[in-house]
Write a protein that holds these residues in place. Structure first.
Motif, PDB file in Angstrom:
ATOM      1  N   CYS A  99     -15.640 -41.409 -43.817  1.00 61.91           N
ATOM      2  CA  CYS A  99     -14.963 -40.235 -44.358  1.00 61.91           C
ATOM      3  C   CYS A  99     -14.082 -39.601 -43.277  1.00 61.91           C
ATOM      4  O   CYS A  99     -14.577 -39.247 -42.202  1.00 61.91           O
ATOM      5  N   GLY A 100     -12.803 -39.454 -43.577  1.00 65.55           N
ATOM      6  CA  GLY A 100     -11.867 -38.815 -42.658  1.00 65.55           C
ATOM      7  C   GLY A 100     -12.007 -37.310 -42.631  1.00 65.55           C
ATOM      8  O   GLY A 100     -11.515 -36.654 -41.718  1.00 65.55           O
ATOM      9  N   GLU A 101     -12.698 -36.745 -43.596  1.00 60.84           N
ATOM     10  CA  GLU A 101     -12.866 -35.293 -43.688  1.00 60.84           C
ATOM     11  C   GLU A 101     -14.073 -34.815 -42.881  1.00 60.84           C
ATOM     12  O   GLU A 101     -13.938 -33.988 -41.990  1.00 60.84           O
TER      13      GLU A 101
ATOM     14  N   CYS B 260     -19.557 -35.028 -48.535  1.00 62.07           N
ATOM     15  CA  CYS B 260     -18.745 -33.817 -48.674  1.00 62.07           C
ATOM     16  C   CYS B 260     -17.853 -33.821 -49.913  1.00 62.07           C
ATOM     17  O   CYS B 260     -17.233 -32.815 -50.232  1.00 62.07           O
ATOM     18  N   GLY B 261     -17.768 -34.957 -50.616  1.00 61.90           N
ATOM     19  CA  GLY B 261     -16.968 -35.034 -51.832  1.00 61.90           C
ATOM     20  C   GLY B 261     -15.494 -35.324 -51.598  1.00 61.90           C
ATOM     21  O   GLY B 261     -14.718 -35.390 -52.546  1.00 61.90           O
ATOM     22  N   SER B 262     -15.084 -35.488 -50.362  1.00 64.36           N
ATOM     23  CA  SER B 262     -13.683 -35.753 -50.040  1.00 64.36           C
ATOM     24  C   SER B 262     -13.248 -37.118 -50.569  1.00 64.36           C
ATOM     25  O   SER B 262     -14.045 -38.049 -50.668  1.00 64.36           O
ATOM     26  N   THR B 263     -11.969 -37.225 -50.875  1.00 68.27           N
ATOM     27  CA  THR B 263     -11.407 -38.516 -51.270  1.00 68.27           C
ATOM     28  C   THR B 263     -10.715 -39.197 -50.096  1.00 68.27           C
ATOM     29  O   THR B 263     -10.127 -40.252 -50.252  1.00 68.27           O
ATOM     30  N   HIS B 264     -10.780 -38.595 -48.917  1.00 66.67           N
ATOM     31  CA  HIS B 264     -10.194 -39.182 -47.702  1.00 66.67           C
ATOM     32  C   HIS B 264     -11.195 -40.146 -47.065  1.00 66.67           C
ATOM     33  O   HIS B 264     -11.669 -39.918 -45.955  1.00 66.67           O
ATOM     34  N   VAL B 265     -11.535 -41.189 -47.791  1.00 66.65           N
ATOM     35  CA  VAL B 265     -12.512 -42.166 -47.328  1.00 66.65           C
ATOM     36  C   VAL B 265     -11.886 -43.556 -47.316  1.00 66.65           C
ATOM     37  O   VAL B 265     -10.897 -43.804 -48.001  1.00 66.65           O
ATOM     38  N   LYS B 266     -12.480 -44.419 -46.528  1.00 68.48           N
ATOM     39  CA  LYS B 266     -12.029 -45.814 -46.502  1.00 68.48           C
ATOM     40  C   LYS B 266     -13.225 -46.718 -46.286  1.00 68.48           C
ATOM     41  O   LYS B 266     -14.226 -46.324 -45.683  1.00 68.48           O
TER      42      LYS B 266
END
Length: 94
Positions: free
Chosen positions: A40-42, A7-13
């Protein structure tokens, strides 16, 4: 910076999960515990990077899979002794 490939989100770990893999000869599947992954948190996707997928696939080509446990950790899989030095079927290697 890590970014979700879905999804392109930066909310990842970086995390780890369990994956199931079919052996190259198709004789069985194995479970690989504590496999490095991206979460991905998104969008909620959990996936292995291309590098981790390549590590698993190469290792399964290079070890004796006949005596492979049905369930093992990623580190145990990678630590298995190899029959060949490298994957000679991977033509992307130099």
């Amino acid at each position: 910076m890590l970014m979700c490939e879905w999804c392109g989100s930066t909310h990842v770990k970086a995390s780890s999960n369990t994956v199931f893999w079919e052996l190259p000869d198709g004789t069985k599947t194995i479970g690989i515990i504590d496999t490095p992954c991206i979460c991905c948190g998104e969008c909620g996707m959990e996936y292995q990077t291309t590098e981790i997928v390549k590590n698993i696939e190469d290792q399964l080509f290079l070890i004796n899979t006949k005596q492979l446990e049905k369930l093992l950790t990623y580190e145990e899989l990678i630590a298995k002794p190899r029959l060949l030095k490298r994957n000679y079927f991977d033509f992307t290697q130099g």
